[in-house]
Design a protein around this motif. Structure first.
Motif, PDB file in Angstrom:
ATOM      1  N   UNK A  93      70.817 -69.607   9.340  1.00 28.29           N
ATOM      2  CA  UNK A  93      70.722 -68.765  10.527  1.00 28.29           C
ATOM      3  C   UNK A  93      70.874 -67.295  10.189  1.00 28.29           C
ATOM      4  N   UNK A  94      71.607 -66.975   9.116  1.00 34.58           N
ATOM      5  CA  UNK A  94      71.773 -65.588   8.701  1.00 34.58           C
ATOM      6  C   UNK A  94      70.441 -64.969   8.303  1.00 34.58           C
ATOM      7  N   UNK A  95      69.532 -65.792   7.848  1.00 38.42           N
ATOM      8  CA  UNK A  95      68.233 -65.283   7.436  1.00 38.42           C
ATOM      9  C   UNK A  95      67.314 -65.022   8.625  1.00 38.42           C
ATOM     10  N   UNK A  96      67.642 -65.595   9.758  1.00 39.14           N
ATOM     11  CA  UNK A  96      66.765 -65.486  10.922  1.00 39.14           C
ATOM     12  C   UNK A  96      67.337 -64.601  12.022  1.00 39.14           C
ATOM     13  N   UNK A  97      68.640 -64.345  11.973  1.00 40.49           N
ATOM     14  CA  UNK A  97      69.300 -63.636  13.053  1.00 40.49           C
ATOM     15  C   UNK A  97      69.967 -62.370  12.552  1.00 40.49           C
ATOM     16  N   UNK A  98      70.172 -61.418  13.473  1.00 38.77           N
ATOM     17  CA  UNK A  98      70.832 -60.158  13.166  1.00 38.77           C
ATOM     18  C   UNK A  98      72.076 -60.051  14.041  1.00 38.77           C
ATOM     19  N   UNK A  99      72.961 -61.019  13.875  1.00 43.09           N
ATOM     20  CA  UNK A  99      74.134 -61.125  14.750  1.00 43.09           C
ATOM     21  C   UNK A  99      75.328 -60.398  14.148  1.00 43.09           C
ATOM     22  N   UNK A 100      75.988 -59.509  14.905  1.00 43.86           N
ATOM     23  CA  UNK A 100      77.228 -58.893  14.418  1.00 43.86           C
ATOM     24  C   UNK A 100      78.266 -59.971  14.134  1.00 43.86           C
ATOM     25  N   UNK A 101      79.006 -59.794  13.048  1.00 39.39           N
ATOM     26  CA  UNK A 101      79.950 -60.820  12.617  1.00 39.39           C
ATOM     27  C   UNK A 101      80.995 -61.116  13.683  1.00 39.39           C
ATOM     28  N   UNK A 102      81.583 -60.060  14.270  1.00 39.45           N
ATOM     29  CA  UNK A 102      82.630 -60.277  15.272  1.00 39.45           C
ATOM     30  C   UNK A 102      82.063 -60.948  16.517  1.00 39.45           C
ATOM     31  N   UNK A 103      80.862 -60.558  16.909  1.00 37.16           N
ATOM     32  CA  UNK A 103      80.242 -61.181  18.080  1.00 37.16           C
ATOM     33  C   UNK A 103      79.944 -62.656  17.809  1.00 37.16           C
ATOM     34  N   UNK A 104      79.442 -62.944  16.614  1.00 36.09           N
ATOM     35  CA  UNK A 104      79.170 -64.339  16.246  1.00 36.09           C
ATOM     36  C   UNK A 104      80.452 -65.158  16.258  1.00 36.09           C
ATOM     37  N   UNK A 105      81.533 -64.601  15.695  1.00 38.18           N
ATOM     38  CA  UNK A 105      82.807 -65.316  15.666  1.00 38.18           C
ATOM     39  C   UNK A 105      83.328 -65.554  17.073  1.00 38.18           C
ATOM     40  N   UNK A 106      83.115 -64.588  17.972  1.00 40.81           N
ATOM     41  CA  UNK A 106      83.546 -64.757  19.359  1.00 40.81           C
ATOM     42  C   UNK A 106      82.844 -65.945  20.004  1.00 40.81           C
ATOM     43  N   UNK A 107      81.543 -66.060  19.793  1.00 45.02           N
ATOM     44  CA  UNK A 107      80.788 -67.176  20.378  1.00 45.02           C
ATOM     45  C   UNK A 107      81.266 -68.498  19.797  1.00 45.02           C
ATOM     46  N   UNK A 108      81.461 -68.559  18.479  1.00 47.79           N
ATOM     47  CA  UNK A 108      81.938 -69.792  17.856  1.00 47.79           C
ATOM     48  C   UNK A 108      83.297 -70.196  18.424  1.00 47.79           C
ATOM     49  N   UNK A 109      84.213 -69.233  18.529  1.00 47.98           N
ATOM     50  CA  UNK A 109      85.545 -69.536  19.059  1.00 47.98           C
ATOM     51  C   UNK A 109      85.460 -69.999  20.511  1.00 47.98           C
ATOM     52  N   UNK A 110      84.578 -69.373  21.290  1.00 50.76           N
ATOM     53  CA  UNK A 110      84.426 -69.771  22.683  1.00 50.76           C
ATOM     54  C   UNK A 110      83.947 -71.206  22.814  1.00 50.76           C
ATOM     55  N   UNK A 111      83.008 -71.599  21.967  1.00 48.74           N
ATOM     56  CA  UNK A 111      82.499 -72.971  22.010  1.00 48.74           C
ATOM     57  C   UNK A 111      83.605 -73.966  21.657  1.00 48.74           C
TER      58      UNK A 111
END
Length: 305
Positions: free
Chosen positions: A178-196
């Motif tokens: 997914x890192x190769x396909x997306x331009x997601x900020x690390x903190x934002x990505x971690x927030x979504x993972x934690x929320x799930x």
């Protein structure tokens, strides 16, 4: 300027910094078992996971909201499936530890080190260098010596720990994909993972009657809340962010091997903090695990053919 998961050009020092950061994560995660065990005295598994990860989500939510709309969409697109995988990992690990012997659990979760090269080969079509298979074998041998190997009994707890190891290997490779396909900020990505993870644990707890009692009070349950703070800041926010960043600079097999040093650091924590005893054989196993991690730091993995 946002730190993202895009595969931007990195400085020559980035791989070395990545290795050191991953070893530090292994140290922190090694302490998490004893800390979490203490917290579970005060609150059940699903409720504890919900508290830990919803607190993490609340802490990182501003980073998600501040991200530009395209990056926020990328964080959601990558974080939702990765969060679902990590929810499975935490559920399997936590319930598995409750249902099997600690030695079996340590051995089985360390199989992630062995599964990762095959997951990388299967999911990313990248065959790791031969040396990485040797490093993984040394690390696995060390985990077996450290944990004492199998007792000869197999149960649901062992199956859950095996599933957690498989999910760990898959998650490492899926994060790279997914890192190769997306331009997601690390903190934002971690927030979504934690929320799930937090929301999933909460929904499961609400669906099962009697599994969500009132939260411990600050006075009577101070140890619970201190454990939550440590796990949120150290074992979740710091560890998730570092792992997501490190996967930009190291192949999945290398990441898996470095993270596989976690049992050795967990043993050191148990000895010096919890007062547990280790046999000479267990010390040898821990030395092999750490040695394999240091060995892989001394050389870079060859690029896949």
């Amino acid at each position: 300027m946002h730190s993202t998961l895009s595969l931007a050009p990195a400085s020559p020092l980035a791989p070395r910094l990545s290795d050191l950061a991953l070893l530090l994560v292994a140290v922190v995660w090694g302490t998490s078992y004893g800390v979490a065990k203490g917290a579970l005295v005060f609150y059940p598994v699903l409720g504890f996971l919900a508290v830990r990860f919803l607190l993490t989500f609340a802490l990182l939510l501003p980073a998600l909201l501040r991200a530009p709309a395209p990056e926020r969409r990328d964080a959601l697109a990558a974080g939702l499936p990765l969060g679902a995988l990590m929810l499975g990992i935490f559920l399997c690990e936590t319930f598995g530890l409750a249902l099997t012997q600690a030695s079996n659990a340590a051995f089985l979760i360390s199989l992630c080190v062995v599964f990762t090269p095959f997951a990388e080969w299967w999911l990313l079509r990248q065959r790791p260098g031969r040396a990485m298979f040797a490093f993984a074998a040394v690390s696995l041998l060390g985990a077996a010596l450290l944990s004492g190997g199998f007792s000869g009994q197999w149960g649901w707890g062992d199956a859950l720990m095996l599933a957690a190891a498989v999910l760990r290997a898959i998650t490492v490779c899926q994060t790279t994909r997914l890192a190769r396909r997306r331009n997601a900020p690390v903190l934002a990505l971690t927030a979504v993972q934690a929320g799930v993870i937090g929301l999933g644990s909460l929904l499961l707890a609400l669906a099962l009657p009697g599994t969500l009692p009132p939260l411990p009070s600050l006075s009577d349950g101070s140890a619970f809340w201190l454990a939550c703070v440590y796990l949120v800041l150290g074992c979740t926010v710091f560890a998730f962010v570092v792992q997501n960043w490190a996967l930009r600079h190291s192949p999945p097999t290398r990441v898996g091997l470095l993270m596989g040093s976690e049992p050795a650091f967990g043993a050191l924590f148990a000895v010096f903090w919890l007062g547990e005893q280790l046999s000479p054989t267990a010390w040898l196993g821990g030395a092999l695990i750490v040695g394999a991690a240091l060995w892989t730091m001394a050389r870079r993995s060859p690029s896949p053919a």
